[in-house]
Design an enzyme around this catalytic site. Structure first.
Site, short mmCIF file in Angstrom:
data_model
loop_
_atom_site.label_atom_id
_atom_site.label_comp_id
_atom_site.label_asym_id
_atom_site.label_seq_id
_atom_site.Cartn_x
_atom_site.Cartn_y
_atom_site.Cartn_z
CE LYS A 140 -0.16 -19.91 25.29
NZ LYS A 140 -0.68 -18.98 25.84
CG ASP B 95 -5.58 -15.94 24.62
OD1 ASP B 95 -5.58 -16.93 24.07
OD2 ASP B 95 -4.82 -15.45 25.38
CD GLN C 254 0.54 -16.74 28.96
OE1 GLN C 254 0.82 -17.00 27.86
NE2 GLN C 254 -0.30 -17.41 29.85
#
Ligand code: NDP
Length: 290
Positions: free
Chosen positions: A54, A121, A98
């Site tokens: 990322k 997200d 994460q």
């Protein structure tokens, strides 16, 4: 005739190019690049690899990305404080926590504490609710990537019969909502579905997101169907999908391979989501698909 095999990497590159152009245009107009902040807590090697990917993608497109690494023995309260601080920082446009988080952390509380307007997200219940209501602000990256593949290949979605196998909050459910919002007629299947193969055979668009290697074989597929394989299971050093390519490829019209299909799209859509959040927060115009 054999199915068209999707080149997910090529489509992801196009999405990234669009994002890069958008950010460059903003910068030319005197606006800062979007800021993406990632919280990486713990020693999970797969998470470290994802976060590195990322960060590399952010660099390619011109997103300012920062990784916060609280120690693996952090408490829930400490992570809540970090996520809260990022939520209140005007320089931060997008936040990603994460997962998995270490076992002592209440992951649900931490994820729910991400500011919904910075939830890159699309996992926050507010954003999930908006998606379910048909007025999405942001949607999870993997199902968005699947939609982008369908769009790229001009697969008709409106009025199509779509079957999604899997009902997780990360893939199956949001995938079904995106397809519903795009006017498909959607059936969601799971481990308790009766006559799964029969239901799948009705699908013009079949999305498999189970993590069960090769479970979707040719007997599940309507001739000419678009088959999207989200599965990503590591078996003996190889990544395998949910779809048995050998038996499905001669029947389907379109097929995403594993690896190289949906996988590359996820990070590209993350970049696209970061741009969308920055645009919404800062009142900037978005041109094109970014
Ligand atoms: P989950 O384990 O959370 O969900 C799996 C779903 O599949 C569940 O709803 C389960 O049903 C259903 N299922 C399991 N076995 C069967 C079966 N035999 N028949 C029908 N349905 C079944 O997984 P995720 O949704 O998180 O991920 C799914 C796959 O997608 C994994 O391989 C994952 O690695 C991959 N993935 C890939 C990404 C990418 O970027 N390419 C990103 C995210 C995920 P039930 O609810 O009844 O248990």
């Amino acid at each position: 005739m054999a199915a068209t095999i999707v080149d997910g990497k090529a489509i992801a590159t196009q999405v990234e190019d669009q994002v890069r152009r958008q950010i460059a245009a903003w910068r030319d107009a005197g606006h800062p690049s979007p800021g993406l902040h990632v919280v990486l807590c713990g020693d999970d090697p797969a998470s470290a690899t994802y976060v590195a990917g990322k960060a590399r993608a952010s660099e390619r497109v011109g997103i300012r990305s920062e990784v916060h690494r609280p120690p693996a023995d952090s408490s829930t309260e400490e992570l809540l404080a970090l996520v809260g601080r990022l939520g209140g920082d005007d320089e931060v446009d997008a936040i990603l926590v994460q997962v998995p988080l270490p076992p002592q952390i209440d992951s649900g509380r931490v994820l729910d504490a991400v500011a919904p307007e910075k939830d890159v997200d699309g996992f926050h219940p507010v954003n999930f609710g908006l998606l379910a209501e048909g007025r999405p602000r942001i949607a999870p990256c993997t199902p968005l990537g699947c939609m982008e593949i369908l769009r790229h290949h001009e697969v008709p979605v409106r009025g199509a019969r779509a079957v999604v196998v899997g009902r997780s909050t990360i893939v199956g459910r949001p995938m079904a909502l995106l397809l519903t919002n795009a006017d498909a007629t959607v059936t969601v299947c799971h481990s308790r579905t009766a006559d799964l193969a029969g239901v799948c055979r009705e699908a013009d668009i079949l999305v498999a997101a189970t993590g069960k290697v090769d479970m979707i074989d040719g007997s599940f597929v309507k001739p000419g169907a678009a088959v999207i394989d989200v599965g990503n299971t590591r078996v003996g050093g190889r990544v395998r999908g949910d779809v048995d390519r050998e038996s499905v490829e001669p029947i389907a019209g379109l097929l995403t391979p594993v690896p190289g299909g949906v996988g590359p799209m996820t990070i590209a859509m993350l970049m696209s989501n970061a741009v969308a959040l920055a645009a919404a927060r800062r009142g900037l115009a978005v041109t094109g698909a970014a």
